[in-house]
Scaffold this motif. Structure first.
Motif, PDB file in Angstrom:
ATOM      1  N   GLU A 188       0.833  -1.214   0.000  1.00 33.00           N
ATOM      2  CA  GLU A 188       0.000   0.000   0.000  1.00 33.00           C
ATOM      3  C   GLU A 188       0.861   1.255   0.000  1.00 33.00           C
ATOM      4  N   GLN A 189       1.884   1.295   0.820  1.00 38.50           N
ATOM      5  CA  GLN A 189       2.718   2.498   0.857  1.00 38.50           C
ATOM      6  C   GLN A 189       3.514   2.636  -0.434  1.00 38.50           C
ATOM      7  N   GLU A 190       3.807   1.540  -1.089  1.00 39.67           N
ATOM      8  CA  GLU A 190       4.611   1.584  -2.314  1.00 39.67           C
ATOM      9  C   GLU A 190       3.792   2.009  -3.530  1.00 39.67           C
ATOM     10  N   VAL A 191       2.597   1.460  -3.693  1.00 42.10           N
ATOM     11  CA  VAL A 191       1.824   1.715  -4.921  1.00 42.10           C
ATOM     12  C   VAL A 191       0.389   2.158  -4.651  1.00 42.10           C
ATOM     13  N   GLY A 192       0.033   2.296  -3.399  1.00 48.49           N
ATOM     14  CA  GLY A 192      -1.351   2.585  -3.047  1.00 48.49           C
ATOM     15  C   GLY A 192      -1.813   3.974  -3.413  1.00 48.49           C
ATOM     16  N   GLY A 193      -3.103   4.097  -3.575  1.00 53.25           N
ATOM     17  CA  GLY A 193      -3.698   5.374  -3.928  1.00 53.25           C
ATOM     18  C   GLY A 193      -4.462   6.027  -2.797  1.00 53.25           C
ATOM     19  N   SER A 194      -4.365   5.473  -1.599  1.00 55.37           N
ATOM     20  CA  SER A 194      -5.071   6.076  -0.468  1.00 55.37           C
ATOM     21  C   SER A 194      -4.479   7.444  -0.163  1.00 55.37           C
ATOM     22  N   LYS A 195      -5.272   8.272   0.501  1.00 58.56           N
ATOM     23  CA  LYS A 195      -4.732   9.592   0.830  1.00 58.56           C
ATOM     24  C   LYS A 195      -3.592   9.481   1.836  1.00 58.56           C
ATOM     25  N   GLU A 196      -3.581   8.423   2.643  1.00 59.81           N
ATOM     26  CA  GLU A 196      -2.477   8.211   3.559  1.00 59.81           C
ATOM     27  C   GLU A 196      -1.186   7.895   2.793  1.00 59.81           C
ATOM     28  N   ALA A 197      -1.293   7.022   1.777  1.00 60.48           N
ATOM     29  CA  ALA A 197      -0.108   6.675   0.970  1.00 60.48           C
ATOM     30  C   ALA A 197       0.392   7.893   0.199  1.00 60.48           C
ATOM     31  N   LYS A 198      -0.530   8.718  -0.279  1.00 60.75           N
ATOM     32  CA  LYS A 198      -0.135   9.921  -1.022  1.00 60.75           C
ATOM     33  C   LYS A 198       0.587  10.922  -0.110  1.00 60.75           C
ATOM     34  N   LEU A 199       0.062  11.122   1.100  1.00 60.64           N
ATOM     35  CA  LEU A 199       0.733  12.032   2.037  1.00 60.64           C
ATOM     36  C   LEU A 199       2.120  11.492   2.390  1.00 60.64           C
ATOM     37  N   LEU A 200       2.205  10.204   2.610  1.00 56.41           N
ATOM     38  CA  LEU A 200       3.494   9.579   2.919  1.00 56.41           C
ATOM     39  C   LEU A 200       4.513   9.866   1.826  1.00 56.41           C
ATOM     40  N   LYS A 201       4.127   9.714   0.572  1.00 58.50           N
ATOM     41  CA  LYS A 201       5.056   9.942  -0.541  1.00 58.50           C
ATOM     42  C   LYS A 201       5.537  11.401  -0.575  1.00 58.50           C
ATOM     43  N   ILE A 202       4.626  12.319  -0.319  1.00 56.42           N
ATOM     44  CA  ILE A 202       5.005  13.732  -0.290  1.00 56.42           C
ATOM     45  C   ILE A 202       6.017  13.995   0.830  1.00 56.42           C
ATOM     46  N   VAL A 203       5.707  13.523   2.019  1.00 61.85           N
ATOM     47  CA  VAL A 203       6.552  13.790   3.169  1.00 61.85           C
ATOM     48  C   VAL A 203       7.905  13.082   3.027  1.00 61.85           C
ATOM     49  N   ASP A 204       7.895  11.893   2.428  1.00 58.14           N
ATOM     50  CA  ASP A 204       9.145  11.160   2.213  1.00 58.14           C
ATOM     51  C   ASP A 204      10.088  11.938   1.299  1.00 58.14           C
ATOM     52  N   ARG A 205       9.550  12.646   0.323  1.00 59.22           N
ATOM     53  CA  ARG A 205      10.392  13.489  -0.537  1.00 59.22           C
ATOM     54  C   ARG A 205      10.767  14.791   0.152  1.00 59.22           C
ATOM     55  N   LEU A 206       9.878  15.278   0.973  1.00 57.20           N
ATOM     56  CA  LEU A 206      10.092  16.568   1.624  1.00 57.20           C
ATOM     57  C   LEU A 206      11.233  16.531   2.642  1.00 57.20           C
ATOM     58  N   LEU A 207      11.354  15.442   3.398  1.00 59.66           N
ATOM     59  CA  LEU A 207      12.348  15.413   4.473  1.00 59.66           C
ATOM     60  C   LEU A 207      13.792  15.516   3.977  1.00 59.66           C
ATOM     61  N   PRO A 208      14.228  14.718   2.980  1.00 58.68           N
ATOM     62  CA  PRO A 208      15.603  14.909   2.495  1.00 58.68           C
ATOM     63  C   PRO A 208      15.816  16.302   1.903  1.00 58.68           C
ATOM     64  N   PHE A 209      14.784  16.828   1.259  1.00 56.98           N
ATOM     65  CA  PHE A 209      14.858  18.184   0.722  1.00 56.98           C
ATOM     66  C   PHE A 209      15.093  19.179   1.863  1.00 56.98           C
ATOM     67  N   LEU A 210      14.332  19.016   2.925  1.00 58.33           N
ATOM     68  CA  LEU A 210      14.466  19.885   4.090  1.00 58.33           C
ATOM     69  C   LEU A 210      15.866  19.785   4.694  1.00 58.33           C
ATOM     70  N   HIS A 211      16.399  18.565   4.754  1.00 63.11           N
ATOM     71  CA  HIS A 211      17.768  18.386   5.259  1.00 63.11           C
ATOM     72  C   HIS A 211      18.784  19.088   4.357  1.00 63.11           C
ATOM     73  N   ASN A 212      18.555  19.056   3.048  1.00 63.08           N
ATOM     74  CA  ASN A 212      19.460  19.753   2.142  1.00 63.08           C
ATOM     75  C   ASN A 212      19.406  21.256   2.352  1.00 63.08           C
ATOM     76  N   ILE A 213      18.223  21.786   2.558  1.00 65.05           N
ATOM     77  CA  ILE A 213      18.104  23.217   2.838  1.00 65.05           C
ATOM     78  C   ILE A 213      18.832  23.540   4.140  1.00 65.05           C
ATOM     79  N   ASN A 214      18.660  22.686   5.143  1.00 69.19           N
ATOM     80  CA  ASN A 214      19.266  22.910   6.447  1.00 69.19           C
ATOM     81  C   ASN A 214      20.789  22.787   6.425  1.00 69.19           C
ATOM     82  N   SER A 215      21.314  21.948   5.532  1.00 67.05           N
ATOM     83  CA  SER A 215      22.772  21.729   5.479  1.00 67.05           C
ATOM     84  C   SER A 215      23.443  22.519   4.358  1.00 67.05           C
TER      85      SER A 215
END
Length: 194
Positions: free
Chosen positions: A118-145
């Motif tokens: 479900e987290q890998e290919v799911g279309g639930s709104k939970e899976a969609k939010l997870l995908k967004i946040v998963d991309r956001l965190l490394p981006f945020l770390h890059n901004i911070n570093s």
């Protein structure tokens, strides 16, 4: 009873190996690279925070389970860098490990593989939010570093935009924030403008 506890204890030690998988993202302060277990914890907390921020009706229990399982396959497959050429096939090797750990005699989580799928290919709104946040965190770390992982790996603005483009349709508010930070990173010289 003691066999069940022993089996589950062994299962938990298998999961502990996620701490040994290093990513290419620097922790806050830039002292070292984060490991996948740290990322999984941070991902779960960030998903929870965004679920509360957006005040939508997310199934929080499901969202947190998806976040905690998200990188489990990296124990067997290793972390695949976001900008890697073999990124599209990483899930194949990751799923093999999830199948293996899900079949462990001490695993009491009977729907582990279904949740991982479900987290890998799911279309639930939970899976969609997870995908967004998963991309956001490394981006945020890059901004911070100050773009340290981008600089280390020769990453360009067009690569960052391409890998985050899907966010625009899912969360325009986050995407607007993201674009402003991309422009800021380019201006500061942390991210190559091409």
């Amino acid at each position: 009873m003691s066999d069940r506890v022993s089996n589950t204890s062994d299962f938990l030690l298998q999961l502990d190996a996620l701490k040994l998988v290093n990513r290419r993202t620097y922790i806050s302060g830039g002292e070292r690279l984060e490991n996948s277990a740290e990322h999984s914890w941070h991902l779960a907390m960030a998903c929870w925070a965004f679920a509360e921020l957006f005040e939508e009706e997310y199934d929080l229990s499901s969202l947190l389970k998806l976040a905690l399982l998200h990188d489990l396959g990296e124990i067997g497959a290793g972390d695949t860098f976001l900008y890697s050429a073999n990124r599209d096939n990483a899930h194949v090797e990751e799923r093999k490990y999830v199948e293996k750990i899900a079949a462990h005699a001490g695993n009491p989580i009977h729907n582990m593989l279904a949740l991982w799928d479900e987290q890998e290919v799911g279309g639930s709104k939970e899976a969609k939010l997870l995908k967004i946040v998963d991309r956001l965190l490394p981006f945020l770390h890059n901004i911070n570093s100050e773009g340290r992982a981008w600089i280390d790996n020769g990453i360009h603005k067009d690569q960052v935009l391409k890998m985050h483009q899907f966010i625009e349709a899912e969360s325009p508010e986050i995407y607007r924030w993201f674009r402003s930070k991309v422009d800021y990173a380019v201006k500061k010289g942390w991210l190559d403008a091409s």
